[in-house]
Design a protein around this motif. Sequence first.
Motif, short mmCIF file in Angstrom:
data_model
loop_
_atom_site.label_atom_id
_atom_site.label_comp_id
_atom_site.label_asym_id
_atom_site.label_seq_id
_atom_site.Cartn_x
_atom_site.Cartn_y
_atom_site.Cartn_z
N VAL A 1 27.99 25.14 10.69
CA VAL A 1 27.19 24.45 11.85
C VAL A 1 27.88 24.44 13.18
CG1 VAL A 1 27.92 21.93 11.53
CG2 VAL A 1 25.86 22.20 12.63
N THR A 2 29.33 24.28 13.37
CA THR A 2 30.10 24.30 14.56
C THR A 2 30.05 25.64 15.38
OG1 THR A 2 31.53 22.67 13.46
CG2 THR A 2 32.19 23.69 15.61
N SER A 3 30.36 26.79 14.40
CA SER A 3 30.32 28.00 15.13
C SER A 3 28.79 28.58 15.62
CB SER A 3 30.91 29.00 14.23
OG SER A 3 30.26 29.13 13.05
N SER A 4 27.93 27.95 14.61
CA SER A 4 26.56 28.35 15.03
C SER A 4 26.13 27.59 16.33
CB SER A 4 25.63 28.14 13.88
OG SER A 4 25.67 29.04 12.96
N LEU A 5 26.57 26.31 16.55
CA LEU A 5 26.26 25.55 17.65
C LEU A 5 26.83 26.16 19.00
CD1 LEU A 5 24.85 23.29 19.03
CD2 LEU A 5 26.89 21.67 18.38
N ALA A 6 27.98 26.68 18.91
CA ALA A 6 28.77 27.21 19.91
C ALA A 6 28.08 28.43 20.44
CB ALA A 6 30.06 27.52 19.71
N LEU A 7 27.72 29.32 19.30
CA LEU A 7 27.17 30.50 19.42
C LEU A 7 25.59 30.37 20.15
CD1 LEU A 7 27.32 33.62 18.87
CD2 LEU A 7 25.84 33.23 16.94
#
Length: 99
Positions: A56-62
């Motif tokens: 979720v964190t990397s997807s949110l940043a992306l």
Amino acid sequence: MLHFMYTDSLPDMSHEDIQLVMLVQYLLEAADIYALDGLKMICEERLIRDLSLDTVTSSLALAEEHNCSELKDACLAFAYKPEILVQLALKAEYVQLMQ
């Protein structure tokens, strides 16, 4: 990416794996760079479907970086759950993203 350009679809990637999610994230970045909106949409849908505490964190940043509003909304809705938010707050990635 070439598979998509010739077939307008992604190859079968039926198993869930963090490395697979990373691959789809890279594909989304490439799709945004090369203006392949269909591929970007497919990648965004796949990342939404496979959201987890680990992604979720990397997807949110992306999502923020590549203007993916549906992915961003899905990540925020996922992280809004109290039991998830508590676990996320303990992760260094989340703290770094919030800063």
